[in-house]
Design a protein around this motif. Sequence first.
Motif, PDB file in Angstrom:
ATOM      1  N   SER A  58     -67.172 -19.594  18.932  1.00 60.84           N
ATOM      2  CA  SER A  58     -66.005 -19.253  18.479  1.00 60.84           C
ATOM      3  C   SER A  58     -65.662 -17.786  18.882  1.00 60.84           C
ATOM      4  O   SER A  58     -66.696 -16.943  19.125  1.00 60.84           O
ATOM      5  N   THR A  59     -64.375 -17.371  18.790  1.00 58.52           N
ATOM      6  CA  THR A  59     -64.142 -15.875  19.040  1.00 58.52           C
ATOM      7  C   THR A  59     -63.964 -15.079  17.951  1.00 58.52           C
ATOM      8  O   THR A  59     -63.902 -13.932  18.151  1.00 58.52           O
ATOM      9  N   ASP A  60     -64.161 -15.850  16.761  1.00 55.41           N
ATOM     10  CA  ASP A  60     -64.005 -15.111  15.584  1.00 55.41           C
ATOM     11  C   ASP A  60     -65.441 -14.331  15.442  1.00 55.41           C
ATOM     12  O   ASP A  60     -66.482 -14.615  15.961  1.00 55.41           O
ATOM     13  N   HIS A  99     -71.408 -18.234  19.715  1.00 52.25           N
ATOM     14  CA  HIS A  99     -71.128 -18.696  18.690  1.00 52.25           C
ATOM     15  C   HIS A  99     -70.493 -19.888  18.606  1.00 52.25           C
ATOM     16  O   HIS A  99     -69.839 -20.530  17.660  1.00 52.25           O
ATOM     17  N   ARG A 109     -71.432 -18.203   6.483  1.00 50.47           N
ATOM     18  CA  ARG A 109     -70.089 -18.910   6.588  1.00 50.47           C
ATOM     19  C   ARG A 109     -69.802 -19.445   5.308  1.00 50.47           C
ATOM     20  O   ARG A 109     -70.270 -20.784   5.157  1.00 50.47           O
ATOM     21  N   THR A 159     -56.291 -16.389  15.998  1.00 47.61           N
ATOM     22  CA  THR A 159     -55.743 -17.482  16.852  1.00 47.61           C
ATOM     23  C   THR A 159     -55.782 -17.376  18.417  1.00 47.61           C
ATOM     24  O   THR A 159     -55.421 -16.234  18.829  1.00 47.61           O
ATOM     25  N   ARG A 211     -68.597 -13.589  22.262  1.00 50.94           N
ATOM     26  CA  ARG A 211     -68.741 -14.258  21.066  1.00 50.94           C
ATOM     27  C   ARG A 211     -68.639 -15.847  21.370  1.00 50.94           C
ATOM     28  O   ARG A 211     -69.321 -16.637  20.775  1.00 50.94           O
ATOM     29  N   GLN A 212     -67.403 -16.152  22.355  1.00 51.40           N
ATOM     30  CA  GLN A 212     -67.097 -17.748  22.318  1.00 51.40           C
ATOM     31  C   GLN A 212     -68.591 -18.471  22.934  1.00 51.40           C
ATOM     32  O   GLN A 212     -69.006 -19.541  22.333  1.00 51.40           O
ATOM     33  N   HIS A 249     -65.030 -11.140  23.693  1.00 52.60           N
ATOM     34  CA  HIS A 249     -64.635 -12.275  22.968  1.00 52.60           C
ATOM     35  C   HIS A 249     -65.143 -13.531  23.899  1.00 52.60           C
ATOM     36  O   HIS A 249     -65.615 -14.507  23.454  1.00 52.60           O
ATOM     37  N   MET A 280     -58.750 -15.909  10.218  1.00 52.05           N
ATOM     38  CA  MET A 280     -59.051 -16.386  11.403  1.00 52.05           C
ATOM     39  C   MET A 280     -58.195 -16.005  12.907  1.00 52.05           C
ATOM     40  O   MET A 280     -56.955 -15.769  12.529  1.00 52.05           O
TER      41      MET A 280
END
Length: 229
Positions: free
Chosen positions: A41-43, A39, A49, A3, A35-36, A32, A1
């Motif tokens: 999330s920035t992952d 999804h 999943r 952070t 992505r955020q 990022h 993950m």
Amino acid sequence: METIQNQPDDNCRVTGCSGAANRKGAGLCEKHYMRQRRHGSTDKALVLRPGLIDHSHGYKLAHAPDHPLRRASSNRVYEHRVVYHAEHGDGPFLCHWCSMMVTWDDMHVDHLNDTKDDNSPDNLVASCAVCNPKRGFDKMAATHRLRSERRYTAHGKTMCLIEWARYLNLSRNAIEYRLSAGWKIDDVFSPRKGRSGPASRRHQEVGTAARPPVGYEIDSHQMRTEMVR
Ligand SMILES: [Zn+2]
Ligand SMILES: [Zn+2]
């Protein structure tokens, strides 16, 4: 993950990212930020999943909001469908039982050994809308037949199927499947492969017995290449 840190400079606030935070309000780089947005999330987005797998009537559900087989109203897809799709692609396919052509719109994915959450690729076959319920009916008929108390001798023990099933911690359908697949009698009445089962040649036979016909693998290469990212 990955952070998120509070860095008061002009870099993206995702740890390890040296991108410029040109999305000032969010403090994120373009990648990022997107992505955020997409999804939540920035992952990096995953096809599957693992932490978010859920169960429904014994089947596994996968959280897969971007999967092509997802229904419009849901973020989940049955995991056996995700696995079959990853292995075999967009189809069309032939029904494993009657060879009729099927597509993702009308097909079912059947579990050969009747273990609903055993989604190993070798255990999954395409089934048409006629064969899938018929198979359910055959299973019921088989359960009925079991009451006739047929007895089987293996490893020096003689028991009926219900007793064997309890003894081996297997479903009766799983044993029926082994019988109909022509396994050797001592193999039929052995524990399931895996952690607790005896490791041996036997396990290769499991794979061979459950493998769909060769024509099945048509689209698998293409799909696999896409998955390896
Ligand atoms: Zn970044
Ligand atoms: Zn069929």
